[in-house]
Design a protein around this motif. Sequence first.
Motif, PDB file in Angstrom:
ATOM      1  N   GLN A   1      40.209   4.139 -22.328  1.00  0.00           N
ATOM      2  CA  GLN A   1      38.900   4.483 -21.950  1.00  0.00           C
ATOM      3  C   GLN A   1      38.081   4.481 -23.267  1.00  0.00           C
ATOM      4  N   ALA A   2      38.312   5.386 -24.260  1.00  0.00           N
ATOM      5  CA  ALA A   2      37.486   5.547 -25.380  1.00  0.00           C
ATOM      6  C   ALA A   2      37.348   4.157 -26.104  1.00  0.00           C
ATOM      7  N   LEU A   3      38.357   3.251 -26.155  1.00  0.00           N
ATOM      8  CA  LEU A   3      38.068   1.973 -26.612  1.00  0.00           C
ATOM      9  C   LEU A   3      37.204   1.025 -26.041  1.00  0.00           C
ATOM     10  N   ALA A   4      37.193   1.317 -24.533  1.00  0.00           N
ATOM     11  CA  ALA A   4      36.194   0.472 -23.875  1.00  0.00           C
ATOM     12  C   ALA A   4      34.884   1.250 -24.113  1.00  0.00           C
ATOM     13  N   ASP A   5      34.585   2.388 -24.194  1.00  0.00           N
ATOM     14  CA  ASP A   5      33.616   3.031 -24.458  1.00  0.00           C
ATOM     15  C   ASP A   5      32.943   2.694 -25.948  1.00  0.00           C
ATOM     16  N   TYR A   6      33.685   2.530 -26.705  1.00  0.00           N
ATOM     17  CA  TYR A   6      33.362   1.935 -28.132  1.00  0.00           C
ATOM     18  C   TYR A   6      33.031   0.619 -28.354  1.00  0.00           C
ATOM     19  N   ALA A   7      33.813  -0.173 -27.340  1.00  0.00           N
ATOM     20  CA  ALA A   7      33.199  -1.647 -27.304  1.00  0.00           C
ATOM     21  C   ALA A   7      31.809  -1.608 -26.528  1.00  0.00           C
ATOM     22  N   ALA A   8      31.498  -0.917 -25.455  1.00  0.00           N
ATOM     23  CA  ALA A   8      30.378  -0.728 -24.859  1.00  0.00           C
ATOM     24  C   ALA A   8      29.350  -0.383 -25.850  1.00  0.00           C
ATOM     25  N   LEU A   9      29.444   0.540 -26.814  1.00  0.00           N
ATOM     26  CA  LEU A   9      28.390   0.923 -27.524  1.00  0.00           C
ATOM     27  C   LEU A   9      28.192  -0.062 -28.827  1.00  0.00           C
ATOM     28  N   TYR A  10      29.387  -0.790 -29.117  1.00  0.00           N
ATOM     29  CA  TYR A  10      29.281  -1.804 -30.206  1.00  0.00           C
ATOM     30  C   TYR A  10      28.376  -2.833 -29.543  1.00  0.00           C
ATOM     31  N   ALA A  11      28.351  -3.208 -28.442  1.00  0.00           N
ATOM     32  CA  ALA A  11      27.716  -4.166 -27.649  1.00  0.00           C
ATOM     33  C   ALA A  11      26.009  -3.649 -27.657  1.00  0.00           C
TER      34      ALA A  11
ATOM     35  N   ALA B   1      23.943  -5.834 -30.044  1.00  0.00           N
ATOM     36  CA  ALA B   1      23.576  -6.966 -29.121  1.00  0.00           C
ATOM     37  C   ALA B   1      24.503  -8.185 -28.809  1.00  0.00           C
ATOM     38  N   ARG B   2      26.000  -7.737 -29.267  1.00  0.00           N
ATOM     39  CA  ARG B   2      26.998  -8.700 -29.096  1.00  0.00           C
ATOM     40  C   ARG B   2      27.984  -8.458 -28.423  1.00  0.00           C
ATOM     41  N   GLU B   3      28.609  -8.593 -27.285  1.00  0.00           N
ATOM     42  CA  GLU B   3      29.936  -8.257 -26.776  1.00  0.00           C
ATOM     43  C   GLU B   3      31.096  -8.671 -27.332  1.00  0.00           C
ATOM     44  N   GLU B   4      31.901  -7.907 -27.738  1.00  0.00           N
ATOM     45  CA  GLU B   4      33.167  -8.260 -28.465  1.00  0.00           C
ATOM     46  C   GLU B   4      34.354  -7.537 -27.579  1.00  0.00           C
ATOM     47  N   PRO B   5      35.581  -8.213 -27.212  1.00  0.00           N
ATOM     48  CA  PRO B   5      36.508  -7.504 -26.496  1.00  0.00           C
ATOM     49  C   PRO B   5      37.079  -6.644 -27.410  1.00  0.00           C
ATOM     50  N   VAL B   6      37.845  -5.567 -26.754  1.00  0.00           N
ATOM     51  CA  VAL B   6      38.607  -4.530 -27.433  1.00  0.00           C
ATOM     52  C   VAL B   6      39.654  -5.084 -28.403  1.00  0.00           C
ATOM     53  N   THR B   7      40.199  -6.009 -27.718  1.00  0.00           N
ATOM     54  CA  THR B   7      41.049  -6.840 -28.514  1.00  0.00           C
ATOM     55  C   THR B   7      40.811  -7.300 -29.990  1.00  0.00           C
ATOM     56  N   GLU B   8      39.362  -7.661 -30.105  1.00  0.00           N
ATOM     57  CA  GLU B   8      39.038  -8.229 -31.406  1.00  0.00           C
ATOM     58  C   GLU B   8      38.546  -6.973 -32.109  1.00  0.00           C
ATOM     59  N   LEU B   9      38.132  -5.989 -31.526  1.00  0.00           N
ATOM     60  CA  LEU B   9      37.686  -4.759 -32.442  1.00  0.00           C
ATOM     61  C   LEU B   9      38.986  -3.823 -33.028  1.00  0.00           C
ATOM     62  N   ILE B  10      39.871  -3.979 -32.425  1.00  0.00           N
ATOM     63  CA  ILE B  10      40.671  -3.109 -32.882  1.00  0.00           C
ATOM     64  C   ILE B  10      41.518  -3.346 -34.281  1.00  0.00           C
TER      65      ILE B  10
ATOM     66  N   THR C   1      40.046  -4.709 -36.994  1.00  0.00           N
ATOM     67  CA  THR C   1      39.160  -4.135 -37.944  1.00  0.00           C
ATOM     68  C   THR C   1      39.348  -2.740 -37.902  1.00  0.00           C
ATOM     69  N   MET C   2      39.338  -2.151 -36.688  1.00  0.00           N
ATOM     70  CA  MET C   2      39.157  -0.559 -36.746  1.00  0.00           C
ATOM     71  C   MET C   2      40.472   0.000 -37.398  1.00  0.00           C
ATOM     72  N   LEU C   3      41.699  -0.815 -37.234  1.00  0.00           N
ATOM     73  CA  LEU C   3      42.962  -0.384 -37.781  1.00  0.00           C
ATOM     74  C   LEU C   3      42.857  -0.525 -39.378  1.00  0.00           C
ATOM     75  N   ALA C   4      42.248  -1.737 -39.741  1.00  0.00           N
ATOM     76  CA  ALA C   4      42.047  -1.912 -41.192  1.00  0.00           C
ATOM     77  C   ALA C   4      41.298  -0.921 -41.987  1.00  0.00           C
ATOM     78  N   SER C   5      40.187  -0.688 -41.157  1.00  0.00           N
ATOM     79  CA  SER C   5      39.002   0.366 -41.622  1.00  0.00           C
ATOM     80  C   SER C   5      39.681   1.592 -41.945  1.00  0.00           C
ATOM     81  N   PHE C   6      40.539   2.038 -40.835  1.00  0.00           N
ATOM     82  CA  PHE C   6      40.905   3.469 -40.655  1.00  0.00           C
ATOM     83  C   PHE C   6      42.094   3.520 -42.147  1.00  0.00           C
ATOM     84  N   LEU C   7      42.878   2.738 -42.171  1.00  0.00           N
ATOM     85  CA  LEU C   7      43.822   2.520 -43.261  1.00  0.00           C
ATOM     86  C   LEU C   7      43.278   2.434 -44.807  1.00  0.00           C
TER      87      LEU C   7
END
Length: 73
Positions: free
Chosen positions: A27-37, A41-50, A52-58
Amino acid sequence: MVDLKLARLPDRNPVKLTILVTPDLHQALADYAALYAETYAREEPVTELIPTMLASFLESDRAFTRARRGQAE
């Protein structure tokens, strides 16, 4: 052998991972994707965001970066 400024490119073949997440994390990932969109103003599936999120975290984890550098030596 020629001494080029550009080093040899690393392996760029993607590796597929399959993971299970908790319903709360899903749910948090879905909420993040919604906020990202909403923000960009561009929808990206969670699978495309993850990835980059992991790389940024590391990249932001200084202890991990230091430890990894130490292993490379």
